[in-house]
Design a protein around this motif. Structure first.
Motif, mmCIF file in Angstrom:
data_model
loop_
_atom_site.group_PDB
_atom_site.id
_atom_site.type_symbol
_atom_site.label_atom_id
_atom_site.label_comp_id
_atom_site.label_asym_id
_atom_site.label_seq_id
_atom_site.Cartn_x
_atom_site.Cartn_y
_atom_site.Cartn_z
ATOM 1 N N GLY A 1 21.584 12.340 34.042
ATOM 2 C CA GLY A 1 20.150 12.236 34.306
ATOM 3 C C GLY A 1 19.356 11.793 33.093
ATOM 4 N N LEU A 2 18.092 12.177 33.083
ATOM 5 C CA LEU A 2 17.163 11.692 32.064
ATOM 6 C C LEU A 2 16.702 12.747 31.072
ATOM 7 N N THR A 3 17.138 13.996 31.242
ATOM 8 C CA THR A 3 16.656 15.044 30.349
ATOM 9 C C THR A 3 17.311 14.951 28.976
ATOM 10 N N GLN B 1 16.722 7.815 39.045
ATOM 11 C CA GLN B 1 16.951 8.847 38.037
ATOM 12 C C GLN B 1 18.426 9.047 37.688
ATOM 13 N N SER B 2 19.305 8.376 38.402
ATOM 14 C CA SER B 2 20.739 8.498 38.119
ATOM 15 C C SER B 2 21.189 7.384 37.187
ATOM 16 N N ARG B 3 22.059 7.745 36.253
ATOM 17 C CA ARG B 3 22.625 6.748 35.346
ATOM 18 C C ARG B 3 24.145 6.731 35.472
ATOM 19 N N ASP C 1 21.066 15.527 28.873
ATOM 20 C CA ASP C 1 21.919 14.589 29.617
ATOM 21 C C ASP C 1 22.451 13.506 28.687
#
Length: 176
Positions: free
Chosen positions: A78-80, A118-120, A83
């Protein structure tokens, strides 16, 4: 064209989480069940913290093992701030499989709409081993496996698949 025989591959599952334990690793369990149902071999399984160095170390350890053909991680895409799985994967990759991320996003859009941004999720190759990073939800693991990996890790899948080119992933290292 003659029917091809199934070729099982040896797959390691890595859960990246600060909170999951073997008792409650639902995403890892989802992948393990699907790997077994498809006829492949679970070569290894582990949980590591959301720590880039720890993830890189485990990936490098596993790609050095001859009895692991594929590594699938779940979590940390994710983006946090915590992550860091994607950065760890990319540090290890020799080649990135860009279309894996694209296809995963296309599948996700059908299921979760614009939240797919939001997914990588990502994929790559290192030392003859395939590596894939999936999000940490059981649903995302189902999507990644059921819609992409179950097919690409099946030698019978036509017109082409990852298994048939496995022997050639390190052909650049052969002496001429």
């Amino acid at each position: 064209m003659a029917e091809r025989d199934f070729v099982p591959v040896r797959i390691a599952v890595l859960t990246v989480s600060d909170t999951r334990t073997p008792a409650d690793d639902r995403s890892g369990d989802t992948l393990v069940a699907r790997i077994a149902a498809a006829g492949h071999t679970l070569a290894a399984r582990d949980i590591v913290q959301d720590d880039r160095d720890a993830i890189v170390a485990r990936l490098r350890e596993w790609i050095a093992e001859d009895d692991i053909d594929v590594i699938i991680s779940t979590g940390g895409t994710g983006l946090t701030g915590r992550d860091v799985t994607v950065e760890a994967h990319r540090e290890v990759y020799e080649k990135q499989i860009d279309a894996f991320a694209t296809l995963f996003t296309m599948i996700s859009v059908r299921k979760i709409g614009t939240s797919a941004v939001q997914s990588r999720a990502c994929g790559g190759v290192a030392q003859g081993t395939y590596l894939f990073a999936l999000p940490g939800s059981p649903g995302a693991c189902k999507d990644g496996w059921d819609e992409i990996l179950v097919h690409q890790l099946d030698y019978r899948h036509m017109p082409c698949n990852f298994v048939e080119i496995m022997p050639r992933l390190q052909e650049h290292l052969r002496r001429k």
